[in-house]
Design a protein around this motif. Structure first.
Motif, PDB file in Angstrom:
ATOM      1  N   ARG A 115       0.839  -1.200   0.000  1.00 20.04           N
ATOM      2  CA  ARG A 115       0.000   0.000   0.000  1.00 20.04           C
ATOM      3  C   ARG A 115       0.883   1.263   0.000  1.00 20.04           C
ATOM      4  NH1 ARG A 115      -5.275   0.411  -1.057  1.00 20.04           N
ATOM      5  NH2 ARG A 115      -5.701  -1.440   0.184  1.00 20.04           N
ATOM      6  N   TYR A 118       2.192   1.454  -3.737  1.00 18.48           N
ATOM      7  CA  TYR A 118       1.240   1.629  -4.842  1.00 18.48           C
ATOM      8  C   TYR A 118       0.107   2.607  -4.528  1.00 18.48           C
ATOM      9  CZ  TYR A 118       3.497  -2.317  -7.110  1.00 18.48           C
ATOM     10  OH  TYR A 118       4.419  -3.132  -7.703  1.00 18.48           O
ATOM     11  N   GLY A 119      -0.124   2.889  -3.241  1.00 19.63           N
ATOM     12  CA  GLY A 119      -1.195   3.811  -2.884  1.00 19.63           C
ATOM     13  C   GLY A 119      -2.543   3.319  -3.386  1.00 19.63           C
ATOM     14  N   ASP A 120      -3.328   4.247  -3.934  1.00 19.80           N
ATOM     15  CA  ASP A 120      -4.669   3.893  -4.388  1.00 19.80           C
ATOM     16  C   ASP A 120      -4.650   2.944  -5.585  1.00 19.80           C
ATOM     17  OD1 ASP A 120      -5.678   5.493  -2.422  1.00 19.80           O
ATOM     18  OD2 ASP A 120      -6.002   7.245  -3.711  1.00 19.80           O
ATOM     19  N   MET A 121      -3.527   2.872  -6.302  1.00 21.85           N
ATOM     20  CA  MET A 121      -3.433   1.968  -7.453  1.00 21.85           C
ATOM     21  C   MET A 121      -3.434   0.494  -7.042  1.00 21.85           C
ATOM     22  SD  MET A 121      -3.420   3.302 -10.459  1.00 21.85           S
ATOM     23  CE  MET A 121      -2.556   2.103 -11.487  1.00 21.85           C
ATOM     24  N   LEU A 122      -3.156   0.239  -5.756  1.00 19.02           N
ATOM     25  CA  LEU A 122      -3.066  -1.142  -5.285  1.00 19.02           C
ATOM     26  C   LEU A 122      -4.339  -1.917  -5.589  1.00 19.02           C
ATOM     27  CD1 LEU A 122      -1.343  -3.199  -3.586  1.00 19.02           C
ATOM     28  CD2 LEU A 122      -2.707  -2.489  -1.642  1.00 19.02           C
ATOM     29  N   ASP A 123      -5.491  -1.308  -5.301  1.00 18.25           N
ATOM     30  CA  ASP A 123      -6.759  -2.014  -5.472  1.00 18.25           C
ATOM     31  C   ASP A 123      -7.032  -2.297  -6.943  1.00 18.25           C
ATOM     32  OD1 ASP A 123      -7.308  -1.922  -2.677  1.00 18.25           O
ATOM     33  OD2 ASP A 123      -7.830   0.189  -2.911  1.00 18.25           O
ATOM     34  N   THR A 124      -6.691  -1.347  -7.804  1.00 18.27           N
ATOM     35  CA  THR A 124      -6.914  -1.522  -9.243  1.00 18.27           C
ATOM     36  C   THR A 124      -6.003  -2.598  -9.812  1.00 18.27           C
ATOM     37  OG1 THR A 124      -7.402   0.832  -9.371  1.00 18.27           O
ATOM     38  CG2 THR A 124      -6.972  -0.298 -11.447  1.00 18.27           C
ATOM     39  N   GLU A 128      -6.684  -7.350  -2.777  1.00 16.43           N
ATOM     40  CA  GLU A 128      -6.218  -7.680  -1.419  1.00 16.43           C
ATOM     41  C   GLU A 128      -5.819  -9.154  -1.327  1.00 16.43           C
ATOM     42  OE1 GLU A 128      -5.707  -6.551   2.710  1.00 16.43           O
ATOM     43  OE2 GLU A 128      -6.463  -5.283   1.088  1.00 16.43           O
TER      44      GLU A 128
END
Length: 312
Positions: A115, A118-124, A128
């Motif tokens: 996290r 990658y920040g918010d890009m992690l989910d895309t 998880e």
């Protein structure tokens, strides 16, 4: 298989599955060995797990049928879907190198560090990584054997350098060697080989030793997670080693000249100009974008700088 099927038969009951990571086609492959004891190599990301399940359904592998899931290493593009797949296939044993086993049982630390990167890009990109019951995880060490049934087996060979929890996998029947990321990224559209040297584990000497180990195995074909089968085994492994040396030399020169990350990346791009058709002036911009998402120059140079700093 339909023309838009994610499944490509590779012979001897081996099937390449396009996991469609983050919606991209041809970026991350999983492989099903449909032997007496069916085995999935590289399940891909959490976001890809439903795609992988549909492919296994199409190949006649139901929830009770999958015997083994093996990951070459625990980076999220390879192993992010392990927890999901383990729940979908309750009889499957999960095989991983011992240095990665605890992170599959308790992914919290791995996800925290991912996290941060990658920040918010992690989910895309990945989703998880969910925990897998420790009792279902089998850790291998320097070598290990996965029973595929009928006398066929996968032999794991410890191959750090890209990651300290990396293994290559050799199929005793076919001579296929699943190389994970230890030989870098193969771009089938242009037959380019490009390094994969992310932080924090990359180490040049260890990576080159792993490639030497792979050469000594006498594999008949390389199966890249990124992406696909390659018959030219020795030439490709030699090219992988050559590219690693070029990138590390370029970053070392930039580092010693006091350059920051952005300037070091620019220096590497200048040094490697013309080496990769996928990144050349006439290249398909979508192809370049796809591989920058997967294995960016910034990530690779960061990993090399981290390694140089550690040795210093």
């Amino acid at each position: 298989m339909s023309t838009d099927s994610p499944i490509t038969p590779l012979g001897n009951e081996v099937y390449e599955i396009d996991t469609r990571m983050a919606g991209y086609s041809g970026i991350t492959a999983g492989y099903l060995i449909r032997s007496d004891r069916p085995c999935l190599v590289e399940p891909g990301t959490s976001g890809s797990a439903p795609n992988v399940r549909r492919a296994l359904d199409e190949l006649g592998i139901g929830p009770q049928d999958l015997a083994t899931v093996v990951v070459t290493h625990i980076h999220l593009d390879h192993a992010g879907g392990v927890g999901d797949i383990a729940r979908m296939y309750p009889n499957a044993e999960i095989v991983v190198h011992e240095k990665g086993a605890r992170h599959l049982a308790d992914p919290s630390r791995l996800m925290r560090s991912a996290r941060m990167v990658y920040g918010d890009m992690l989910d895309t990109l990945f989703g998880e990584l969910k925990p897998t019951e420790a009792a279902r995880i089998r850790a291998v060490e320097e070598t290990g054997v996965i029973d595929l049934g009928g006398g066929r087996r996968l032999e794991s060979h410890y191959s750090p350098g890209h990651a300290k929890h990396h293994v290559g996998l050799l199929d005793s029947l076919t001579g296929d060697l699943y190389v994970g990321d230890a030989a870098g990224v193969y771009i089938p559209e242009t037959a380019d080989v490009r390094p994969a040297t992310p932080p924090p584990d990359f180490d040049l000497d260890t990576a080159l030793a792993s490639l030497d180990k792979f050469r000594a195995l006498g594999a008949q074909r390389l199966l890249f997670a990124h992406y696909g089968p390659v018959d030219a085994v020795d030439e490709t492994l030699e090219r992988s080693a050559e590219e690693l040396r070029i990138w590390v030399d370029a970053v070392r020169d930039a580092h010693e000249a006091g350059m920051d990350l952005d300037h070091a990346v620019a220096a590497v791009k200048e040094r490697t100009a013309g080496r990769y058709k996928a990144f050349g002036p006439d290249a398909d911009p979508e192809l370049e974008e796809k591989y920058e998402v997967l294995s960016s120059a910034v990530s690779n140079v960061s990993g090399i700088i981290h390694s140089l700093s550690r040795h210093a």
